[in-house]
Design an enzyme around this catalytic site. Structure first.
Site, mmCIF file in Angstrom:
data_model
loop_
_atom_site.group_PDB
_atom_site.id
_atom_site.type_symbol
_atom_site.label_atom_id
_atom_site.label_comp_id
_atom_site.label_asym_id
_atom_site.label_seq_id
_atom_site.Cartn_x
_atom_site.Cartn_y
_atom_site.Cartn_z
ATOM 1 N N ARG A 42 3.229 47.953 38.021
ATOM 2 C CA ARG A 42 1.795 48.189 37.806
ATOM 3 C C ARG A 42 1.273 47.596 36.505
ATOM 4 N NH1 ARG A 42 3.386 52.793 40.218
ATOM 5 N NH2 ARG A 42 2.641 52.951 42.363
ATOM 6 N N LYS A 84 -8.041 35.166 34.611
ATOM 7 C CA LYS A 84 -7.776 35.038 36.048
ATOM 8 C C LYS A 84 -6.343 34.581 36.244
ATOM 9 C CE LYS A 84 -12.129 33.190 37.637
ATOM 10 N NZ LYS A 84 -12.614 32.200 38.592
ATOM 11 N N GLU A 103 -12.266 18.687 31.631
ATOM 12 C CA GLU A 103 -12.837 20.029 31.448
ATOM 13 C C GLU A 103 -13.485 20.155 30.070
ATOM 14 O OE1 GLU A 103 -12.969 22.204 33.912
ATOM 15 O OE2 GLU A 103 -11.286 21.740 35.269
ATOM 16 N N LYS A 123 -15.813 28.792 26.512
ATOM 17 C CA LYS A 123 -15.466 29.520 27.740
ATOM 18 C C LYS A 123 -15.444 31.023 27.473
ATOM 19 C CE LYS A 123 -12.535 30.026 31.755
ATOM 20 N NZ LYS A 123 -11.405 29.594 32.590
ATOM 21 N N GLU A 141 -16.969 37.765 36.851
ATOM 22 C CA GLU A 141 -17.700 36.825 37.687
ATOM 23 C C GLU A 141 -18.720 37.530 38.579
ATOM 24 O OE1 GLU A 141 -15.243 34.134 40.123
ATOM 25 O OE2 GLU A 141 -15.485 32.787 38.446
ATOM 26 N N ARG A 194 -20.890 32.890 34.968
ATOM 27 C CA ARG A 194 -19.623 32.161 34.957
ATOM 28 C C ARG A 194 -19.659 30.955 35.898
ATOM 29 N NH1 ARG A 194 -14.016 35.582 33.961
ATOM 30 N NH2 ARG A 194 -12.588 33.872 34.276
ATOM 31 N N ASN A 237 -18.471 25.924 36.802
ATOM 32 C CA ASN A 237 -18.109 25.145 37.987
ATOM 33 C C ASN A 237 -18.852 23.824 38.093
ATOM 34 O OD1 ASN A 237 -16.044 26.584 39.226
ATOM 35 N ND2 ASN A 237 -17.498 28.094 39.992
ATOM 36 N N HIS A 273 -17.488 20.921 40.068
ATOM 37 C CA HIS A 273 -16.397 21.461 40.881
ATOM 38 C C HIS A 273 -16.696 21.520 42.372
ATOM 39 C CE1 HIS A 273 -14.589 22.296 37.043
ATOM 40 N NE2 HIS A 273 -13.547 22.886 37.580
ATOM 41 N N HIS A 311 -13.839 19.843 44.176
ATOM 42 C CA HIS A 311 -12.942 20.523 45.126
ATOM 43 C C HIS A 311 -12.855 19.751 46.438
ATOM 44 C CE1 HIS A 311 -13.511 24.598 42.873
ATOM 45 N NE2 HIS A 311 -12.468 23.946 42.418
ATOM 46 N N HIS A 353 -6.599 17.901 39.472
ATOM 47 C CA HIS A 353 -7.831 18.689 39.456
ATOM 48 C C HIS A 353 -8.858 18.102 38.478
ATOM 49 C CE1 HIS A 353 -10.512 22.110 39.402
ATOM 50 N NE2 HIS A 353 -10.383 22.172 38.093
HETATM 51 P P1 NAD Z 1 0.694 22.266 35.709
HETATM 52 O O1 NAD Z 1 0.956 23.611 35.207
HETATM 53 O O2 NAD Z 1 1.247 21.894 37.030
HETATM 54 O O3 NAD Z 1 1.200 21.213 34.626
HETATM 55 C C1 NAD Z 1 1.101 19.835 34.897
HETATM 56 C C2 NAD Z 1 2.430 19.123 34.716
HETATM 57 O O4 NAD Z 1 2.703 18.967 33.337
HETATM 58 C C3 NAD Z 1 3.617 19.872 35.288
HETATM 59 O O5 NAD Z 1 4.482 18.953 35.868
HETATM 60 C C4 NAD Z 1 4.261 20.501 34.060
HETATM 61 O O6 NAD Z 1 5.636 20.717 34.243
HETATM 62 C C5 NAD Z 1 4.008 19.457 33.028
HETATM 63 N N1 NAD Z 1 3.912 19.904 31.641
HETATM 64 C C6 NAD Z 1 3.351 21.024 31.172
HETATM 65 N N2 NAD Z 1 3.299 21.001 29.841
HETATM 66 C C7 NAD Z 1 3.854 19.831 29.449
HETATM 67 C C8 NAD Z 1 4.062 19.226 28.198
HETATM 68 N N3 NAD Z 1 3.626 19.784 27.057
HETATM 69 N N4 NAD Z 1 4.662 18.017 28.155
HETATM 70 C C9 NAD Z 1 5.044 17.404 29.317
HETATM 71 N N5 NAD Z 1 4.843 17.926 30.525
HETATM 72 C C10 NAD Z 1 4.254 19.131 30.593
HETATM 73 O O7 NAD Z 1 -0.869 21.938 35.793
HETATM 74 P P2 NAD Z 1 -2.116 22.322 34.873
HETATM 75 O O8 NAD Z 1 -3.051 21.210 35.033
HETATM 76 O O9 NAD Z 1 -1.708 22.753 33.522
HETATM 77 O O10 NAD Z 1 -2.704 23.619 35.591
HETATM 78 C C11 NAD Z 1 -3.185 23.559 36.915
HETATM 79 C C12 NAD Z 1 -3.224 24.952 37.472
HETATM 80 O O11 NAD Z 1 -4.116 25.730 36.681
HETATM 81 C C13 NAD Z 1 -3.752 25.026 38.906
HETATM 82 O O12 NAD Z 1 -2.879 25.818 39.672
HETATM 83 C C14 NAD Z 1 -5.098 25.709 38.769
HETATM 84 O O13 NAD Z 1 -5.423 26.498 39.894
HETATM 85 C C15 NAD Z 1 -4.896 26.541 37.554
HETATM 86 N N6 NAD Z 1 -6.134 26.900 36.857
HETATM 87 C C16 NAD Z 1 -6.356 28.205 36.597
HETATM 88 C C17 NAD Z 1 -7.499 28.601 35.940
HETATM 89 C C18 NAD Z 1 -7.690 30.050 35.600
HETATM 90 O O14 NAD Z 1 -8.781 30.434 35.173
HETATM 91 N N7 NAD Z 1 -6.682 30.884 35.761
HETATM 92 C C19 NAD Z 1 -8.449 27.661 35.547
HETATM 93 C C20 NAD Z 1 -8.204 26.320 35.819
HETATM 94 C C21 NAD Z 1 -7.032 25.958 36.474
HETATM 95 ZN ZN ZN Z 2 -11.646 23.105 36.673
#
Ligand code: NAD
Ligand code: ZN
Length: 360
Positions: free
Chosen positions: A122, A144, A186, A228, A238, A243, A247, A250, A254, A267
């Protein structure tokens, strides 16, 4: 120099610390915020050897009991199966409410580990050490967390605020070029939607941004997190629609991600393309002038982010936009700029204009 962004929320506030070399101070950062001495460190196979092993060693040296678990890199790890694995690891390692979860990695690791933390026993205290630019400026702010279902991204999750977020901008040095630029998309977004001065700061510091200068990055991450956080503080769950401004780009983005089956474009790349379409749409509707469009184009170009939207049938893209989960009551709504630093939520846009704005 270390910058701090305080995120002030109704139930509890927390700090995001940003700087060069901050990872070395992870034990102190955690000690200042928790009484725990058992850390479940969750990372991915790429970040493990780069940063998570060393961070775990530091914690062990500081007297922590540490259990490190590395998932496969990539979006597919945001799944029910992997969360179940994490729950079982936590059970086997004797994790309980006095344990903390530390996510070290990109947005995938943050979302996944945060969801495991929110749901196990929990809820365990959760800390983030984001290592991609996208995670530092976006996914680690806002609380999130969640995973994907086979046909639906981020469908299962929670709001689970961290106790603290530690950003080491030195981690940007090892980031692949595409991942770095995707994060910058972003960053540009924050400038367009909320802060004309920040947009101008980006324009004035292109060179330094492109060589990943630590001081410039510290400011960029700080400002992005602050912007942010300001939005999240006013609309934590949201509910008010505020918020939604986050987007920008986006709705189009998307659709581009989906048409490429989430493999062609990152992304952030899809968002960059989406911002070009959204700005173009705003021009078509007479909501913004050509000069503003051109400014966004040249900043994106200087950051090597003039991603062309994928060649795709307009009707197909339109269908994907309608399917996006953020489409309220079957109506397409767009976040459109009226000038740099200001956006409005616009509905009832004629389809002919949407289709025309897909060609940038
Ligand atoms: P990711 O976590 O897949 O990282 C991208 C790649 O970089 C991976 O292969 C990872 O292993 C590698 N990596 C990470 N740090 C590194 C470093 N310092 N040096 C070398 N390689 C490194 O992708 P991301 O773009 O960080 O995140 C995307 C995810 O975030 C998606 O799942 C998306 O839905 C989520 N997201 C969440 C929110 C939220 O509010 N929670 C907002 C935006 C995106
Ligand atoms: Zn985004």
């Amino acid at each position: 120099k270390i910058e701090t962004v305080r995120v002030a929320l109704a139930e509890r506030s927390y700090d995001i610390e940003i700087g060069s070399g901050t990872l070395a101070a992870l034990p102190e950062f955690l000690r200042a915020r928790t009484d725990s001495d058992h850390a479940v460190v969750i990372t991915d196979g790429n970040v493990e050897g780069l940063y998570a092993d060393a961070a775990s060693d530091l914690l062990v040296g500081d007297g922590w009991e540490v259990d490190l678990f590395a998932v496969d890199p990539g979006e597919t790890s945001k799944s029910v199966e992997v969360v179940e694995e994490l729950w079982n690891v936590m059970l086997d390692e004797g994790a309980d409410r006095k344990s903390i979860v530390v996510a070290i990695g990109g947005g995938v690791v943050g979302d996944l580990a945060g969801f495991a933390a929110a749901s196990f026993a929990r809820g365990l205290e959760f800390f983030q050490v984001p290592t991609t630019l996208l995670a530092q400026v976006d996914s680690s702010v806002g609380g999130k967390v969640g995973i994907n279902l086979p046909g639906a991204k981020n469908m299962v999750g929670a709001f689970w605020q961290p106790r603290g977020v530690l950003c080491d901008v030195d981690a940007m040095q090892s980031l692949p070029d595409r991942e770095y630029r995707a994060g910058l998309a972003e960053v540009v977004k924050y400038g367009v939607i909320l802060d004309a001065d920040f947009f101008a700061y980006l324009e004035a510091n292109i060179e330094a941004i492109n060589v990943r200068d630590a001081a410039i990055l510290t400011h960029i991450v700080q400002r992005s997190c602050r912007l942010k956080a300001d939005v999240v503080e006013q609309d934590e769950r949201e509910l008010t629609g505020l918020r939604a401004s986050l987007n920008y780009g986006h709705t189009f983005g998307h659709a581009f991600e989906a048409i490429g089956e989430y493999e062609e474009l990152l992304h952030g790349e899809a968002v960059a393309a989406g911002m070009r379409c959204a700005m173009q749409l705003a021009v078509r509707l007479g909501r913004v002038d050509e000069a503003t469009y051109a400014r966004q184009e040249s900043l994106l170009s200087a950051l090597n982010l003039l991603v062309d939207p994928l060649e795709a049938d307009g009707q197909d893209l339109l269908r994907l936009m309608y399917r996006d989960k953020k489409t309220a009551a079957g109506k397409l709504r767009f976040i459109l700029p009226s000038r740099i630093g200001h956006v409005e939520l616009v509905s009832d846009v004629p389809e002919i204009d949407i289709l025309a704005s897909l060609e940038v």
